[in-house]
Write an enzyme that holds these catalytic residues in place. Structure first.
Site, PDB file in Angstrom:
ATOM      1  N   ASP A 146      54.627   5.050  20.701  1.00  0.00           N
ATOM      2  CA  ASP A 146      54.330   5.402  19.316  1.00  0.00           C
ATOM      3  C   ASP A 146      52.886   5.163  18.912  1.00  0.00           C
ATOM      4  O   ASP A 146      52.450   5.662  17.871  1.00  0.00           O
ATOM      5  CB  ASP A 146      55.277   4.674  18.365  1.00  0.00           C
ATOM      6  CG  ASP A 146      56.683   5.282  18.416  1.00  0.00           C
ATOM      7  OD1 ASP A 146      56.818   6.417  18.913  1.00  0.00           O
ATOM      8  OD2 ASP A 146      57.617   4.625  17.956  1.00  0.00           O
ATOM      9  N   TYR A 165      62.506   7.531  13.208  1.00  0.00           N
ATOM     10  CA  TYR A 165      62.914   6.125  13.271  1.00  0.00           C
ATOM     11  C   TYR A 165      62.095   5.243  12.349  1.00  0.00           C
ATOM     12  O   TYR A 165      60.911   5.476  12.122  1.00  0.00           O
ATOM     13  CB  TYR A 165      62.782   5.572  14.701  1.00  0.00           C
ATOM     14  CG  TYR A 165      64.099   5.643  15.427  1.00  0.00           C
ATOM     15  CD1 TYR A 165      65.168   4.847  15.029  1.00  0.00           C
ATOM     16  CD2 TYR A 165      64.289   6.511  16.484  1.00  0.00           C
ATOM     17  CE1 TYR A 165      66.393   4.928  15.667  1.00  0.00           C
ATOM     18  CE2 TYR A 165      65.513   6.609  17.135  1.00  0.00           C
ATOM     19  CZ  TYR A 165      66.561   5.808  16.716  1.00  0.00           C
ATOM     20  OH  TYR A 165      67.762   5.890  17.339  1.00  0.00           O
ATOM     21  N   ILE A 187      50.189   3.562  14.868  1.00  0.00           N
ATOM     22  CA  ILE A 187      51.232   2.720  14.268  1.00  0.00           C
ATOM     23  C   ILE A 187      50.867   2.301  12.848  1.00  0.00           C
ATOM     24  O   ILE A 187      51.721   2.304  11.958  1.00  0.00           O
ATOM     25  CB  ILE A 187      51.511   1.509  15.185  1.00  0.00           C
ATOM     26  CG1 ILE A 187      52.119   2.002  16.514  1.00  0.00           C
ATOM     27  CG2 ILE A 187      52.469   0.525  14.505  1.00  0.00           C
ATOM     28  CD1 ILE A 187      52.326   0.945  17.563  1.00  0.00           C
TER      29      ILE A 187
HETATM   30 CU   LIG Z   1      67.923   4.391  18.720  1.00  0.00          CU
END
Ligand SMILES: [Cu+2]
Ligand SMILES: *[C@@H]1O[C@H](CO)[C@@H](O)[C@H](O)[C@H]1NC(C)=O
Ligand SMILES: *[C@@H]1O[C@H](CO)[C@@H](O)[C@H](O)[C@H]1NC(C)=O
Ligand SMILES: *[C@@H]1O[C@H](CO)[C@@H](O)[C@H](O)[C@H]1NC(C)=O
Ligand SMILES: *[C@@H]1O[C@H](CO)[C@@H](O)[C@H](O)[C@H]1NC(C)=O
Ligand SMILES: *[C@@H]1O[C@H](CO)[C@@H](O)[C@H](O)[C@H]1NC(C)=O
Length: 784
Positions: free
Chosen positions: A395, A483, A400
């Site tokens: 990521d 996410y 980030i």
């Molecule tokens: Cu997951």
């Protein structure tokens, strides 16, 4: 620019540290007010509290303070006026141009910082680390440079420790990938295959109103998987409905992003791969049969959209849950980004590249950790379809820091939290981009005792002693596409620190096909959600009683010895015993968990013992371990080679500042940051300055209850740093949150060490005007 906040807590926060019973009663009374208004007294907030809030940026920022507006302005003047650098500004076209991708604080060498902090040397010059993507032909490349001194830079130099000239195709996901490449793919695919979409999906990518198919999701195709050192990305086609990662169709496109243009390499449709021409021809020749799928019916019951639904539980119906109050105001103090809480002190910042970072963490003014920071968040998926199979993310390629956005009081953090802003400089920021409420801080009563013992019986002495477990939490939440990761840094009054990661947000689903059932469960009519592994890596630069530290493993071995106290002949007794092993080299210290051999992991300075000869140590407890299941060296495994170990210990080097880099998506031929290399030189780690690298992770097999959103219980991962013979007793003995009850004559004596019992006054939390604030400043919640 005011740095922070509590703009919406009218004067501040209020009452008690815990959910006081009186308050709940009070709220219940308030909520019944309409019925009995004559009988109810108007309740007031407990106290108007002094908030130690940074109102203005410091003129002379400390060594760990993120770049200030003044410094950012000076940096930009330098960068854009430098002919040699030859940069275009963020608002200009970046096509075939050189531009700043990220600029952020450069932390000076540790020795210089420590000389400043501990020996009254001059503060090292403030400097910025600038990542420049040089897309202007013919010499395209990526450079990382240090620019200083701020606020009025006069020179720059290459960042030591990495290749001064990085290949251009290593660049992380840029605005271009999300913008012009997506436009290109959309146009190409629609113009060549529009009829196929009409037939097979009942809509297309062009004039489709509110029922569109779109390329909203992308997965980089690493050279490790494609076999060529080229920049390629899979673009997923999804229904554009809330939320799109739950509405993929079985169609994806592999795009080669070349320096001189874009090319569609492959098209995946309904379980088979084609070139775009092949699919077009096959469709025209009638070789594709399909019945049109329907756009999801968008309403409040759509499985993928979180709206409250279902029967409200009778218990508690129409009543609010408990809230915290602070009866005597805040017990922590924040000056700049320097925090003092009870015996703890530390500094914090949000790195644009790496996310939350803490520095100079002390207890009783004694440094425990010099630097503690997130390094990388990865998620590796399994699957049959190529778009799913090759979805392996680091990521940091998405940056980030800017993934952390405004936290919502009352849910993301308790109502009584205080909030802190940050600024980022990225390829899109013409001015410094302030992001509000990226951190929150609050005291939390965990509702469990920190310690307690109750001797009820006369024979046991009749005494109760216990301490409320009240801790300080610093939290940030990053959202990387679908996410959400919640990161907490938790400070306990007994000298323990916890670093915690939680995942929530949307799962990434894949279009259903029987072939996917090998990797996951069918969760809804058209989707399957496959197995994947989330991992986090943290740097913990421990300095226990100075910098010369050792890493010792205590093994728990088992002995079986004659039991001379048993009446049975030749009886034996088995028990564990401990052996202590100082780890000599970096290879010895790269740890892979083995259930067969329990261990403790200690860090200490061998020159500092207690009077019994014990080293004053801190212990690592990792409660969030995960097994890297991809074999060493296979596909993208080397990109996260820190995940080979549950933890590793290396000798501190300024040139080994981070375990990962934003290039790790594409740099598998020659890793810009190769963590394994930190270990492979196998240096001695005895009486050296040591850095501990800790990996947390979770294997995730999504289930129906991950719809619409993955919930946090069960997803918590954490590691602790626990004092181990470091203090002469529990340092929380000093806490005033203790209670001791003893008999007194025929009654009892309750000792609260000067703290009122809390029943003298009933009060409510301070009014929260968050909703009024976001009405005025909506960009705290949504991009404008
Ligand atoms: Cu997951
Ligand atoms: C910092 O340390 C690196 C690596 O040891 C070295 O190359 C560099 O010159 C040092 N920088 C300063 C400002 O001392
Ligand atoms: C630095 O990168 C170049 C390519 O840009 C490569 O040829 C060279 O081998 C790299 N040097 C090192 C020491 O990795
Ligand atoms: C106890 O150990 C001795 C020596 O090994 C052996 O001779 C004896 O048979 C053992 N007794 C029993 C009950 O196992
Ligand atoms: C501390 O104790 C260790 C043994 O545990 C010993 O090797 C070391 O010399 C001691 N250090 C000092 C300064 O006494
Ligand atoms: C690391 O160094 C130690 C001590 O010199 C040696 O025993 C060990 O074999 C080395 N390990 C590797 C993998 O080179």
């Amino acid at each position: 620019m005011p740095q922070s906040i509590n703009r919406y807590l009218a004067a501040a926060v209020v009452c008690l540290v815990l959910v006081c019973v009186g308050l709940i009663i009070a709220l219940a009374i308030v909520s019944n007010k309409d019925n009995d208004s004559n009988e109810v007294e108007e309740l007031e907030p407990c106290t108007e509290t002094n908030l130690y809030i940074e109102e203005v940026e410091p003129d002379n920022p400390g060594v760990f303070h993120d770049l200030t507006t003044k410094e950012i302005n000076g940096l930009k003047d330098y960068l854009y006026n430098n002919d040699e650098l030859d940069l275009v500004r963020p608002s200009e076209s970046k096509k075939e141009a050189n531009y700043v991708f990220v600029a952020e604080l450069h932390i000076p060498n540790k020795s210089d910082v420590l000389a400043f902090l501990d020996q009254r040397a001059m503060q090292p010059p403030r400097e910025a680390k600038v990542i420049i993507i040089r897309g202007k032909p013919p010499n395209t490349e990526i450079n990382e440079i240090i620019v200083g001194p701020l606020p009025n830079p006069s020179s720059h130099r290459p960042l030591p420790g990495i290749n001064a000239s990085l290949p251009y195709f290593y660049r992380p996901m840029t605005e271009e990938d999300y913008g012009s490449v997506t436009d290109f793919v959309t146009n190409q695919i629609q113009s060549n295959l529009g009829d196929l979409f009409d037939r097979c999906y009942g809509t297309n990518l062009g004039n489709c109103g509110d029922k569109c198919l779109s390329f909203l999701y992308a997965s980089s195709f690493s050279p490790a998987s494609s076999g060529v050192n080229e920049r390629k990305t899979w673009y997923w086609l999804t229904w554009d409905a809330e939320y799109y990662t739950l509405h993929p169709v079985d169609f994806s496109v592999l795009v080669h992003i070349k320096e001189d243009g874009l090319e569609i390499n492959r098209v995946w449709f309904s379980g088979a791969q084609y070139s775009m021409e092949e699919l077009k021809t096959e469709f025209q020749n009638g070789g594709i049969t399909c019945t049109a799928e329907n756009f999801p019916e968008v309403n409040k019951n759509l499985f993928s959209a979180p709206h409250r639904r279902g029967k409200i539980p009778e218990t508690g119906k129409n009543k609010r849950g408990p809230k915290f109050v602070l009866p005597d105001g805040l017990r922590y103090k924040v000056t700049g980004k320097h925090v003092e809480y009870m015996n703890w002190a530390f500094d914090f910042r949000l790195s644009t590249s790496y996310g939350p970072q803490l520095y100079d963490i002390r207890f009783n003014n004694d440094r425990i950790v010099y630097e503690l920071g997130l390094q990388e968040v990865s998620v590796f998926y399994s699957g049959h379809s190529p778009q799913q199979r090759f979805s392996d993310y680091m990521d940091s390629a998405e940056l980030i820091g800017p993934s952390a956005q405004g936290l919502i009081p009352g849910v993301d953090c308790p109502d009584h939290a205080t909030y802190y802003d940050t600024m980022h400089i990225t390829e899109t920021s013409e001015t410094a981009d302030k992001t509000a409420n990226v951190f929150c801080m609050f005291e939390l009563n965990t509702g469990e005792p920190l310690r307690r013992h109750h001797s009820y019986y006369d024979s046991e002495g009749k005494v109760y002693e216990g301490v409320e477990n009240v801790i300080l939490v610093l939290r940030t939440i990053i959202t990387v596409v679908n996410y959400d990761y919640i990161f907490d840094f938790r400070f306990f009054q007994n000298g323990v620190m916890e670093v915690k990661g939680l995942s929530t947000g949307y799962i990434l689903a894949n279009a259903f096909s029987d072939k996917e059932l090998k990797y996951g469960f069918k969760l809804h009519d058209k989707i399957v959600a496959n197995f994947h592994t989330h991992m986090f890596n943290f740097k913990v630069d421990l300095d226990i009683k100075g910098q010369k530290n050792r890493y010792e493993i205590i093994n728990v071995d088992v002995e079986t010895e004659i039991n001379e106290f048993s009446v049975k002949e030749n009886s034996t007794y088995s028990q564990g015993y401990i052996t202590r092993h100082v780890q000599q080299t970096e290879n010895d210290a790269a740890y892979k968990f083995n259930f067969e051999s329990p261990k403790y992991h200690l860090f200490y300075n061998n020159q500092v013992n207690d009077s019994f000869g014990n080293p004053l140590a801190y212990r690592l407890i990792n409660n969030g371990m995960v097994k890297q299941i991809i074999p060493r060296g296979h596909n993208k495994e080397p990109a996260i080679n820190w995940a080979r170990y549950q933890h590793a210990v290396t000798k501190q080097k300024d040139t080994e500042a981070h375990s990962s880099s934003m290039y790790s998506m594409f740099d598998t031929d020659n890793q810009v940051v190769d963590f394994q290399g930190f270990i492979d030189d196998n240096e001695s780690i005895v009486d050296e300055d040591l850095v501990l690298w800790v990996t947390l992770g979770v294997h995730h097999i999504p289930r129906k209850e991950d719809l619409p959103l993955t919930t946090t219980p069960g997803m918590g991962l954490s590691f602790y740093l626990q004092p181990f013979n470091y203090f002469s007793e529990d340092p929380a003995m000093a806490s005033q949150d203790a209670v001791r009850i003893t008999p007194k004559g025929a009654g009892v004596n309750v000792e609260r060490y000067g703290m009122p019992t809390g029943s003298s006054k009933t009060c409510v939390p301070q009014k929260n005007n968050f909703e009024k604030m976001i009405a005025q400043e909506p960009d705290i919640v949504f991009e404008n």
